[in-house]
Scaffold this active site. Structure first.
Site, PDB file in Angstrom:
ATOM      1  N   ASN A  10       0.887  -1.160   0.000  1.00 34.90           N
ATOM      2  CA  ASN A  10       0.000   0.000   0.000  1.00 34.90           C
ATOM      3  C   ASN A  10       0.927   1.212   0.000  1.00 34.90           C
ATOM      4  OD1 ASN A  10      -1.749   2.084   0.486  1.00 34.90           O
ATOM      5  ND2 ASN A  10      -2.434   1.352   2.499  1.00 34.90           N
ATOM      6  N   LYS A  12       0.284   4.233  -0.274  1.00 33.85           N
ATOM      7  CA  LYS A  12      -0.286   5.432   0.383  1.00 33.85           C
ATOM      8  C   LYS A  12       0.004   6.680  -0.457  1.00 33.85           C
ATOM      9  CE  LYS A  12      -0.150   3.017   4.760  1.00 33.85           C
ATOM     10  NZ  LYS A  12      -0.016   3.063   6.213  1.00 33.85           N
ATOM     11  N   HIS A  95      -9.469   1.378   4.815  1.00 35.46           N
ATOM     12  CA  HIS A  95      -8.203   1.541   5.550  1.00 35.46           C
ATOM     13  C   HIS A  95      -8.442   2.478   6.738  1.00 35.46           C
ATOM     14  CE1 HIS A  95      -4.090   2.450   6.568  1.00 35.46           C
ATOM     15  NE2 HIS A  95      -3.749   1.379   5.885  1.00 35.46           N
ATOM     16  N   GLU A  97      -6.737   4.783   7.867  1.00 39.19           N
ATOM     17  CA  GLU A  97      -6.432   6.193   7.575  1.00 39.19           C
ATOM     18  C   GLU A  97      -7.629   6.862   6.902  1.00 39.19           C
ATOM     19  OE1 GLU A  97      -2.761   5.322   5.559  1.00 39.19           O
ATOM     20  OE2 GLU A  97      -1.916   4.716   7.483  1.00 39.19           O
ATOM     21  N   GLU A 167      -5.514  -4.922  10.262  1.00 41.83           N
ATOM     22  CA  GLU A 167      -4.461  -3.945  10.538  1.00 41.83           C
ATOM     23  C   GLU A 167      -4.739  -3.241  11.866  1.00 41.83           C
ATOM     24  OE1 GLU A 167      -2.446  -2.749   6.555  1.00 41.83           O
ATOM     25  OE2 GLU A 167      -4.006  -1.313   7.032  1.00 41.83           O
ATOM     26  N   GLY A 173       2.665   1.964  10.879  1.00 43.16           N
ATOM     27  CA  GLY A 173       3.652   3.033  10.765  1.00 43.16           C
ATOM     28  C   GLY A 173       4.355   3.357  12.076  1.00 43.16           C
ATOM     29  N   SER A 213       3.427  -2.500  10.252  1.00 38.70           N
ATOM     30  CA  SER A 213       4.869  -2.617  10.475  1.00 38.70           C
ATOM     31  C   SER A 213       5.416  -3.995  10.097  1.00 38.70           C
ATOM     32  CB  SER A 213       5.244  -2.254  11.919  1.00 38.70           C
ATOM     33  OG  SER A 213       4.881  -0.902  12.190  1.00 38.70           O
TER      34      SER A 213
HETATM   35  P1  13P Z   1       3.070   0.070   7.714  1.00 40.13           P
HETATM   36  O1  13P Z   1       3.553  -1.205   7.085  1.00 40.13           O
HETATM   37  O2  13P Z   1       3.842   1.279   7.276  1.00 40.13           O
HETATM   38  O3  13P Z   1       2.927  -0.045   9.192  1.00 40.13           O
HETATM   39  O4  13P Z   1       1.585   0.311   7.126  1.00 40.13           O
HETATM   40  C1  13P Z   1       0.668  -0.713   7.178  1.00 40.13           C
HETATM   41  C2  13P Z   1      -0.525  -0.299   6.400  1.00 40.13           C
HETATM   42  O5  13P Z   1      -1.245   0.598   6.798  1.00 40.13           O
HETATM   43  C3  13P Z   1      -0.783  -0.975   5.141  1.00 40.13           C
HETATM   44  O6  13P Z   1      -2.053  -0.668   4.661  1.00 40.13           O
END
Ligand code: 13P
Length: 250
Positions: A10, A12, A95, A97, A167, A173, A213
């Site tokens: 992803n 982002k 997601h 976010e 997740e 992150g 992560s």
């Molecule tokens: P990270 O791998 O940066 O923690 O992000 C995970 C994520 O949100 C994938 O959609």
């Protein structure tokens, strides 16, 4: 039948179209020998150039979001048809976010899921609890609710085509990965709720990813768990490390 693992990046909001092409070119040889399904989920504006760049390789491309209406006055939104015409096969929805910053609800995600399935996109539906919810002891209730609402009105046949990404928000992150046992416990609970909504057949067919992560160092232990069928990778998908993750079994 054994479920084929699926490892998706992803990206982002990280790469301009020209940077996305460079990253795709870097990753192509690093993922070429993977035995898993490899997906790059990229910003909408990067889909066309990335699809062109990965043509003829084992890489599938996805969007990071879609809107549930077919077309119309929805400034800034991307439809399922737009994604498909651009060459996307997959699409992420729900997601944390997008739920957090853009106020998406479980009902929105249900509409998005039904639209993606209607149009033939392969959905990656995200769910996950916050640290507060985990500490309050409502992690499983919360995730069961997210899944039950997301799958309202979705047939068993369609549900089998869906990928669910677990997740935990506290692991995204942050460098704080869920332990393999914590991740497995929730992924199993997700499979159980799919079994309750549908049947064992559907629960056994659906693929469940872990995200948060995940990196080249911890992926092997996570992916060894029986109910973890892949990963949704943020930070590490932007680096050559992604090649190590998709080749975790070598
Ligand atoms: P990270 O791998 O940066 O923690 O992000 C995970 C994520 O949100 C994938 O959609």
């Amino acid at each position: 039948m054994a479920r084929k693992k699926i490892i998706a990046g992803n990206w982002k909001m990280n790469k301009t179209p020209s940077e996305a092409v460079e990253l795709a070119k870097t990753l192509i040889p690093l993922v070429a020998d993977a035995d898993v399904d490899v997906v790059f989920c990229v910003p909408a504006i990067d889909i066309v150039p990335v699809v062109e760049t990965v043509q003829g390789t084992n890489i599938h491309v996805g969007g990071e979001n879609l809107y549930f209406e077919d077309k119309g006055a929805y400034t800034g939104e991307i439809s399922a048809d737009m994604l498909l015409d651009a060459g996307a096969e997959y699409v992420i929805m729900g997601h944390s976010e997008r739920r957090g910053y853009f106020h998406e609800t479980d009902e929105d995600i249900n509409r998005k899921l039904k639209k993606a399935l209607e149009k033939g996109l392969k959905p990656i539906v995200c769910c996950g609890e916050s640290l507060a919810q985990r500490e309050q002891g409502i992690c499983f209730d919360w995730i069961r609710m997210q899944i039950k609402i997301a799958f309202q009105g979705v047939s068993a046949e369609d549900a089998k085509k869906v990928v669910i990404a677990y997740e935990p928000i506290w692991a995204i992150g942050t460098g704080k990965t869920a332990t393999a046992d914590q991740a497995e416990e929730v992924c199993k609970a997700i499979r159980d709720v799919i079994g309750e909504i549908y049947d064992t057949d559907t629960a056994e067919a659906i693929r469940i990813q872990y995200g948060g992560s995940m990196n080249a160092g911890n992926c092997r232990e996570l992916l060894a768990k029986p109910d973890i069928d892949g990963g949704l990778i943020g930070g590490a998908s932007l680096k050559p490390d992604f090649g190590k993750i998709v080749n975790y079994d070598k």
